[in-house]
Design a protein around this motif. Structure first.
Motif, mmCIF file in Angstrom:
data_model
loop_
_atom_site.group_PDB
_atom_site.id
_atom_site.type_symbol
_atom_site.label_atom_id
_atom_site.label_comp_id
_atom_site.label_asym_id
_atom_site.label_seq_id
_atom_site.Cartn_x
_atom_site.Cartn_y
_atom_site.Cartn_z
ATOM 1 N N ASN A 100 0.828 -1.200 0.000
ATOM 2 C CA ASN A 100 0.000 0.000 0.000
ATOM 3 C C ASN A 100 0.867 1.258 0.000
ATOM 4 O OD1 ASN A 100 -2.464 1.389 0.065
ATOM 5 N ND2 ASN A 100 -2.467 1.479 2.307
ATOM 6 N N MET A 101 1.953 1.212 -0.748
ATOM 7 C CA MET A 101 2.864 2.352 -0.808
ATOM 8 C C MET A 101 2.180 3.550 -1.465
ATOM 9 S SD MET A 101 6.070 1.947 0.346
ATOM 10 C CE MET A 101 7.286 2.753 -0.697
ATOM 11 N N PRO A 102 2.461 4.770 -0.980
ATOM 12 C CA PRO A 102 1.926 5.970 -1.638
ATOM 13 C C PRO A 102 2.612 6.176 -2.979
ATOM 14 C CG PRO A 102 3.470 6.571 0.078
ATOM 15 C CD PRO A 102 3.272 5.093 0.202
ATOM 16 N N ASP A 103 1.990 6.985 -3.832
ATOM 17 C CA ASP A 103 2.601 7.268 -5.131
ATOM 18 C C ASP A 103 3.909 8.029 -4.970
ATOM 19 O OD1 ASP A 103 0.348 6.476 -7.119
ATOM 20 O OD2 ASP A 103 -0.671 7.716 -5.631
ATOM 21 N N ILE A 104 3.885 9.059 -4.124
ATOM 22 C CA ILE A 104 5.040 9.932 -3.909
ATOM 23 C C ILE A 104 5.342 9.952 -2.423
ATOM 24 C CG2 ILE A 104 5.940 12.286 -4.162
ATOM 25 C CD1 ILE A 104 3.745 12.691 -6.340
ATOM 26 N N PHE A 105 6.611 9.820 -2.066
ATOM 27 C CA PHE A 105 6.951 9.856 -0.650
ATOM 28 C C PHE A 105 8.250 10.622 -0.430
ATOM 29 C CE2 PHE A 105 7.939 5.821 -2.642
ATOM 30 C CZ PHE A 105 9.286 5.596 -2.350
ATOM 31 N N GLN A 106 8.250 11.377 0.666
ATOM 32 C CA GLN A 106 9.461 12.062 1.081
ATOM 33 C C GLN A 106 10.451 11.004 1.541
ATOM 34 O OE1 GLN A 106 9.042 16.015 3.011
ATOM 35 N NE2 GLN A 106 10.151 15.076 4.704
ATOM 36 N N PHE A 107 11.729 11.184 1.161
ATOM 37 C CA PHE A 107 12.698 10.106 1.297
ATOM 38 C C PHE A 107 14.069 10.714 1.510
ATOM 39 C CE2 PHE A 107 14.267 5.934 -0.723
ATOM 40 C CZ PHE A 107 13.714 5.138 0.257
ATOM 41 N N ASN A 115 17.942 2.726 1.894
ATOM 42 C CA ASN A 115 18.482 1.851 0.864
ATOM 43 C C ASN A 115 17.742 0.528 0.786
ATOM 44 O OD1 ASN A 115 20.425 3.674 0.143
ATOM 45 N ND2 ASN A 115 22.078 2.718 1.305
ATOM 46 N N GLN A 116 17.194 0.072 1.915
ATOM 47 C CA GLN A 116 16.519 -1.216 1.909
ATOM 48 C C GLN A 116 15.284 -1.204 1.003
ATOM 49 O OE1 GLN A 116 16.472 -3.206 5.888
ATOM 50 N NE2 GLN A 116 17.198 -1.222 6.627
ATOM 51 N N PHE A 117 14.633 -0.047 0.883
ATOM 52 C CA PHE A 117 13.471 0.049 0.006
ATOM 53 C C PHE A 117 13.888 -0.105 -1.454
ATOM 54 C CE2 PHE A 117 12.103 2.042 3.887
ATOM 55 C CZ PHE A 117 10.770 1.693 4.005
ATOM 56 N N MET A 118 15.034 0.481 -1.796
ATOM 57 C CA MET A 118 15.521 0.351 -3.169
ATOM 58 C C MET A 118 16.005 -1.064 -3.441
ATOM 59 S SD MET A 118 17.344 4.078 -3.562
ATOM 60 C CE MET A 118 18.079 4.013 -1.935
ATOM 61 N N ASP A 119 16.646 -1.675 -2.451
ATOM 62 C CA ASP A 119 17.116 -3.040 -2.614
ATOM 63 C C ASP A 119 15.961 -4.005 -2.893
ATOM 64 O OD1 ASP A 119 19.671 -2.165 -2.131
ATOM 65 O OD2 ASP A 119 19.716 -2.788 -0.027
ATOM 66 N N LYS A 120 14.793 -3.697 -2.359
ATOM 67 C CA LYS A 120 13.619 -4.552 -2.564
ATOM 68 C C LYS A 120 12.821 -4.168 -3.817
ATOM 69 C CE LYS A 120 14.537 -6.554 1.356
ATOM 70 N NZ LYS A 120 15.222 -7.862 1.374
ATOM 71 N N GLY A 121 13.327 -3.204 -4.578
ATOM 72 C CA GLY A 121 12.643 -2.825 -5.814
ATOM 73 C C GLY A 121 11.375 -2.032 -5.598
ATOM 74 N N LEU A 122 11.274 -1.326 -4.472
ATOM 75 C CA LEU A 122 10.053 -0.596 -4.137
ATOM 76 C C LEU A 122 10.078 0.862 -4.590
ATOM 77 C CD1 LEU A 122 9.660 -2.021 -0.539
ATOM 78 C CD2 LEU A 122 8.227 -2.567 -2.518
ATOM 79 N N VAL A 123 11.223 1.333 -5.071
ATOM 80 C CA VAL A 123 11.373 2.723 -5.482
ATOM 81 C C VAL A 123 11.636 2.778 -6.979
ATOM 82 C CG1 VAL A 123 12.523 4.911 -5.016
ATOM 83 C CG2 VAL A 123 12.392 3.165 -3.218
ATOM 84 N N GLU A 124 10.902 3.622 -7.660
ATOM 85 C CA GLU A 124 10.987 3.724 -9.117
ATOM 86 C C GLU A 124 12.234 4.515 -9.544
ATOM 87 O OE1 GLU A 124 9.365 3.555 -13.181
ATOM 88 O OE2 GLU A 124 9.162 2.381 -11.340
ATOM 89 N N ILE A 326 9.240 8.039 -6.040
ATOM 90 C CA ILE A 326 7.996 7.462 -6.562
ATOM 91 C C ILE A 326 7.995 5.963 -6.299
ATOM 92 C CG2 ILE A 326 6.608 7.040 -8.643
ATOM 93 C CD1 ILE A 326 7.804 9.591 -9.826
ATOM 94 N N SER A 327 6.852 5.440 -5.886
ATOM 95 C CA SER A 327 6.734 4.004 -5.660
ATOM 96 C C SER A 327 6.759 3.246 -6.979
ATOM 97 C CB SER A 327 5.427 3.695 -4.924
ATOM 98 O OG SER A 327 5.155 2.299 -4.943
ATOM 99 N N SER A 328 7.481 2.138 -7.003
ATOM 100 C CA SER A 328 7.502 1.300 -8.198
ATOM 101 C C SER A 328 6.157 0.627 -8.425
ATOM 102 C CB SER A 328 8.586 0.229 -8.075
ATOM 103 O OG SER A 328 8.321 -0.623 -6.967
ATOM 104 N N LYS A 329 5.293 0.638 -7.404
ATOM 105 C CA LYS A 329 3.964 0.027 -7.513
ATOM 106 C C LYS A 329 2.884 1.028 -7.923
ATOM 107 C CE LYS A 329 5.655 -3.838 -5.948
ATOM 108 N NZ LYS A 329 5.829 -4.992 -6.843
ATOM 109 N N SER A 330 3.264 2.293 -8.065
ATOM 110 C CA SER A 330 2.275 3.317 -8.401
ATOM 111 C C SER A 330 1.654 3.067 -9.765
ATOM 112 C CB SER A 330 2.943 4.702 -8.385
ATOM 113 O OG SER A 330 2.066 5.690 -8.903
#
Length: 443
Positions: A100-107, A115-124, A326-330
């Motif tokens: 349920n990731m938001p489309d845009i998130f402050q990061f 970095n763990q979010f990018m490692d899991k492919g969650l960041v576009e 941006i979320s890769s799931k957006s």
């Protein structure tokens, strides 16, 4: 920025890979974003979920900018979420775990937790949006933009503002000591040392606040000699000489009373409580976004200089304070990219934002805001222009486990300054334990 995840948060993050292949739905039945038919000639309306952290002022002005964008772009609406920083990454982790990731998130790209979010492919990755011009970076410096790059060389975040390190001095104390403020900064630490001895006599306490905080000053000091704090594989990227010289300065200057001892330094909880503000020192180090608050607290004119040399041009950097990612799931990645471009480039929007997330990253926006800035902020604008001409590229992103290494470095710092361990033994422990931390995180 880097706060450790609790065990629960790490467990939640570990579940993400299993969830990545699921549908866009979640336990609440709500998609990450919605695209709906408005009934107006079949046109589609886009609702973007945006999440950020900050104080109430940031929430208010950001919400106003969201409304401005919706008015200028009919059919685009926002579902904003915001909170204080505490718990922010934990919340983002739970949103990721529930798909349920938001489309845009402050990061903050480069932070070990992030970095763990990018490692899991969650960041576009944003490179394609930049290359196509959807995200306009024509007025953003390459050094600033590189702050959004990860270890794979791709850009995962657009900076929302920039900061830089600065040496802040009290011109009145210099004049009283018969000294001239070096307009171009100190070319060496030894030059600063000589002035601090005279400034200490004027203040009656110290020449400067603690100039050698491990988290603030050591990354800069290492860069002076072409080295970095973190490194892939080894965990640390600096040699024993750099580490030894740094702490030798610190221990000797503290012994002479030119800077406070460790226990006194730890009593200062924020820059507004510094010894300089109290008139008990004439020099301190800080980030540029802290300068206006320091001047107001001191209630007297102060001045910013580049950090001491040698090789300050190599060691100084312009660093992003925050990013939008941006979320890769957006389901609305292009719409999200267009909004981010607006957020950093639009002059009217940035007049509302008023450099709340750091100095605007484009020269045009900075120039347009200069008239509305108070004198202290105008001084920051001028200083940032100088830093842009006298700085090097940012260090590579921190490897996995860097947060644990940072905690170890702080522990060694305190043990050294309280004479519980020698500098040489502290370095040996750092070298061994940091390599073990990196190896553990690769498993």
């Amino acid at each position: 920025m880097n706060k450790r995840f609790s065990g629960m948060m790490l467990l939640a993050l570990a579940c993400i890979l299993a969830l990545a292949g699921c549908s866009d739905g979640n336990s609440n039945g709500k998609p990450a974003s919605t695209v709906k038919d408005t009934g107006n000639n079949g046109s589609k309306a886009t609702d973007l979920r945006v999440i950020w952290w900050g104080n109430q002022d940031r929430h208010d002005i950001t919400s106003k900018v969201l409304n401005m964008y919706s008015e200028a772009n009919p059919g685009v609406t926002f579902s904003p979420e915001y909170q204080g920083f505490d718990g922010y990454y934990q919340k983002l982790t739970l949103l990721a775990a529930s798909n349920n990731m938001p489309d845009i998130f402050q990061f903050y790209v480069g932070a070990s937790d992030a970095n763990q979010f990018m490692d899991k492919g969650l960041v576009e990755p944003l490179d394609a949006y930049i290359e196509s011009g959807i995200i306009d970076v024509s007025n953003i410096g390459e050094s600033t933009l590189s702050g959004g790059k990860a270890t794979d060389g791709k850009i995962y975040g657009i900076p929302l503002g920039v900061n830089a390190r600065t040496l802040i001095v009290d011109p009145a104390a210099y004049e009283k000591a018969g000294l001239t403020v070096p307009e171009t900064g100190y070319s060496s630490w030894e030059e600063l040392y000589a002035d601090l001895k005279k400034l200490k006599e004027v203040t009656g306490s110290y020449g400067a606040d603690d100039l050698f905080n491990i988290a603030f000053a050591f990354p800069y000091y290492a860069r002076q000699f072409g080295q970095t704090v973190n490194a892939e594989g080894t965990g640390i990227g600096f040699d024993e000489k750099v580490y030894t010289d740094f702490f030798t300065y610190r221990k000797e200057w503290a012994k002479e009373g030119l800077i406070p001892k460790m226990d006194a330094s730890l009593s200062v909880k924020n820059p507004e409580e510094s010894f300089l503000v109290k008139g008990q020192s004439a020099v301190m180090v800080a980030y540029t976004n802290q300068y206006p608050g320091i001047v107001k607290a001191a209630k007297r004119p102060l001045k910013m200089l580049l950090m001491p040399g040698p090789n300050s041009d190599q060691a100084m950097d312009v660093r992003p304070g925050l990013h939008f990612s941006i979320s890769s799931k957006s389901a609305n990645k292009e719409a999200a990219a267009k909004f981010i471009s607006y957020f950093v480039n639009d002059i009217e929007a940035n007049k509302v934002l008023n450099a709340n997330r750091g100095m605007p990253i484009t020269s045009e926006v900075r120039a347009s805001l200069a008239e509305q800035f108070e004198p202290e902020m105008k001084a920051v604008v001028e200083y940032m222009d100088i830093v842009a001409e006298h700085s090097g590229p940012l260090d590579p992103p921190a490897p996995a486990g860097a947060t644990e290494i940072d905690a170890l470095m702080i522990d060694m710092e305190q043990q050294i300054m309280f004479d519980q361990i020698s500098i040489q033994d502290a370095y040996a422990k750092l070298q061994k334990d940091a390599a073990g931390i990196v190896a553990k995180n690769k498993q």
